[in-house]
Design a protein around this motif. Structure first.
Motif, PDB file in Angstrom:
ATOM      1  N   VAL A   7       0.839  -1.202   0.000  1.00 49.15           N
ATOM      2  CA  VAL A   7       0.000   0.000   0.000  1.00 49.15           C
ATOM      3  C   VAL A   7       0.877   1.255   0.000  1.00 49.15           C
ATOM      4  O   VAL A   7       0.648   2.196  -0.774  1.00 49.15           O
ATOM      5  N   ILE A   8       1.904   1.254   0.845  1.00 50.02           N
ATOM      6  CA  ILE A   8       2.787   2.421   0.933  1.00 50.02           C
ATOM      7  C   ILE A   8       3.557   2.603  -0.369  1.00 50.02           C
ATOM      8  O   ILE A   8       3.750   3.726  -0.849  1.00 50.02           O
ATOM      9  N   GLN A   9       4.008   1.496  -0.971  1.00 51.67           N
ATOM     10  CA  GLN A   9       4.716   1.593  -2.247  1.00 51.67           C
ATOM     11  C   GLN A   9       3.813   2.152  -3.333  1.00 51.67           C
ATOM     12  O   GLN A   9       4.268   2.913  -4.201  1.00 51.67           O
ATOM     13  N   ASN A  10       2.527   1.827  -3.286  1.00 45.37           N
ATOM     14  CA  ASN A  10       1.581   2.367  -4.270  1.00 45.37           C
ATOM     15  C   ASN A  10       1.329   3.858  -4.045  1.00 45.37           C
ATOM     16  O   ASN A  10       1.044   4.592  -4.993  1.00 45.37           O
ATOM     17  N   LEU A  11       1.440   4.294  -2.789  1.00 51.25           N
ATOM     18  CA  LEU A  11       1.268   5.720  -2.491  1.00 51.25           C
ATOM     19  C   LEU A  11       2.455   6.533  -3.011  1.00 51.25           C
ATOM     20  O   LEU A  11       2.315   7.703  -3.361  1.00 51.25           O
ATOM     21  N   PHE A  12       3.626   5.888  -3.075  1.00 49.24           N
ATOM     22  CA  PHE A  12       4.854   6.570  -3.518  1.00 49.24           C
ATOM     23  C   PHE A  12       5.505   5.710  -4.603  1.00 49.24           C
ATOM     24  O   PHE A  12       6.489   4.998  -4.353  1.00 49.24           O
ATOM     25  N   PRO A  13       4.965   5.769  -5.827  1.00 51.57           N
ATOM     26  CA  PRO A  13       5.390   4.835  -6.887  1.00 51.57           C
ATOM     27  C   PRO A  13       6.710   5.168  -7.584  1.00 51.57           C
ATOM     28  O   PRO A  13       7.218   4.345  -8.328  1.00 51.57           O
ATOM     29  N   ASP A  14       7.253   6.376  -7.352  1.00 51.57           N
ATOM     30  CA  ASP A  14       8.484   6.760  -8.033  1.00 51.57           C
ATOM     31  C   ASP A  14       9.679   6.067  -7.362  1.00 51.57           C
ATOM     32  O   ASP A  14      10.251   6.563  -6.392  1.00 51.57           O
ATOM     33  N   LYS A  15      10.089   4.920  -7.909  1.00 51.43           N
ATOM     34  CA  LYS A  15      11.124   4.100  -7.281  1.00 51.43           C
ATOM     35  C   LYS A  15      12.532   4.642  -7.507  1.00 51.43           C
ATOM     36  O   LYS A  15      13.497   4.086  -6.993  1.00 51.43           O
ATOM     37  N   GLN A  16      12.648   5.714  -8.288  1.00 51.91           N
ATOM     38  CA  GLN A  16      13.953   6.340  -8.481  1.00 51.91           C
ATOM     39  C   GLN A  16      14.207   7.426  -7.435  1.00 51.91           C
ATOM     40  O   GLN A  16      15.343   7.823  -7.211  1.00 51.91           O
TER      41      GLN A  16
END
Length: 244
Positions: A162-171
């Motif tokens: 869920v948190i990764q989807n809230l902050f999707p910019d992996k760079q």
């Protein structure tokens, strides 16, 4: 992906396997091979054969091919062994295991999220931080802050998703577990963002997890730091804020 890593594995196999062994990339370029003269050759027909085989063994011009582990429908790399007999198939399958292991190790070592995790965990020497940042093309001097998200109830494995989807910019934003119930978000902070905006961001994490997924969490916030080596300081402040 470094072709040198694949070539290193090939050279270790060379003394034990009496057949040509190597790796092609998604464009059909030979990136590693026990026959050095083959490196750089373009085998476009092999790409068609491997894709048509749908992640199983393929044959092309007297060679056996098998794709390495990947995420997409089309392969990223494929191992090949000279020959189309049963022995070639067995050797190719074993080569895939070896290449996949080396590939996974390489990707973990050269993954930005793992790099950030090692920094905040004090698991990397200060002298190595800038060297590795350069290798990863990681922007060292950028404002970032660490957020420590702690689950108050039973640990839910979907929380990190869920948190990764809230902050999707992996760079720019990095999310990872550090324990069963603790998740870290290291976020790049845009210019003009103040402490109230940071608190609002933390509140949005709490509200999203609470209202949509019924997961109760608290969030510790570290101060904004400008250099990559100071991320450890921001993380420790986030820890202290939760303890206090």
């Amino acid at each position: 992906m470094s072709s040198r890593m694949f070539q290193g594995v090939v050279l270790q196999m060379k003394d034990s396997v009496d057949r040509t062994v190597g790796v092609i990339d998604a464009d059909g370029i030979v990136v590693a091979c026990s026959e050095l003269t083959c490196i750089g050759e373009h085998w476009s027909g092999a790409v068609t054969a491997v894709n048509a085989a749908d992640h199983t063994t393929a044959h092309f011009e007297g060679k056996t091919f098998k794709p390495l582990a990947g995420w997409g429908a089309q392969f990223d790399y494929a191992a090949f062994v000279q020959g189309e007999d049963e022995m070639a198939g067995s050797l190719c399958a074993m080569a895939v295991v070896a290449f996949n292991g080396a590939k996974a190790y390489y990707e973990e070592k050269h993954d930005k999220a793992t790099f950030v995790k090692n920094i905040i965990s004090d698991n990397i020497l200060l002298g190595d931080i800038y060297t590795q940042a350069k290798e990863l093309h990681f922007v060292s001097e950028a404002p970032r802050a660490a957020f420590l998200v702690r689950q108050l109830g039973p640990a839910d494995v979907s929380t990190i998703d869920v948190i990764q989807n809230l902050f999707p910019d992996k760079q720019k934003d990095f999310v990872f577990n550090i324990s069963e119930k603790d998740i870290v978000l290291v976020k790049e902070i845009k210019a003009g963002i103040n402490s109230k905006d940071i608190e609002k961001l933390a509140r949005s994490i709490v509200d999203t997890l609470g209202s949509e997924f019924y997961t109760r969490v608290v969030v510790g916030i570290g101060t904004i730091v400008s250099g990559v080596k100071e991320l450890s300081k921001s993380f420790k402040e986030a820890q202290v804020s939760l303890e206090v």
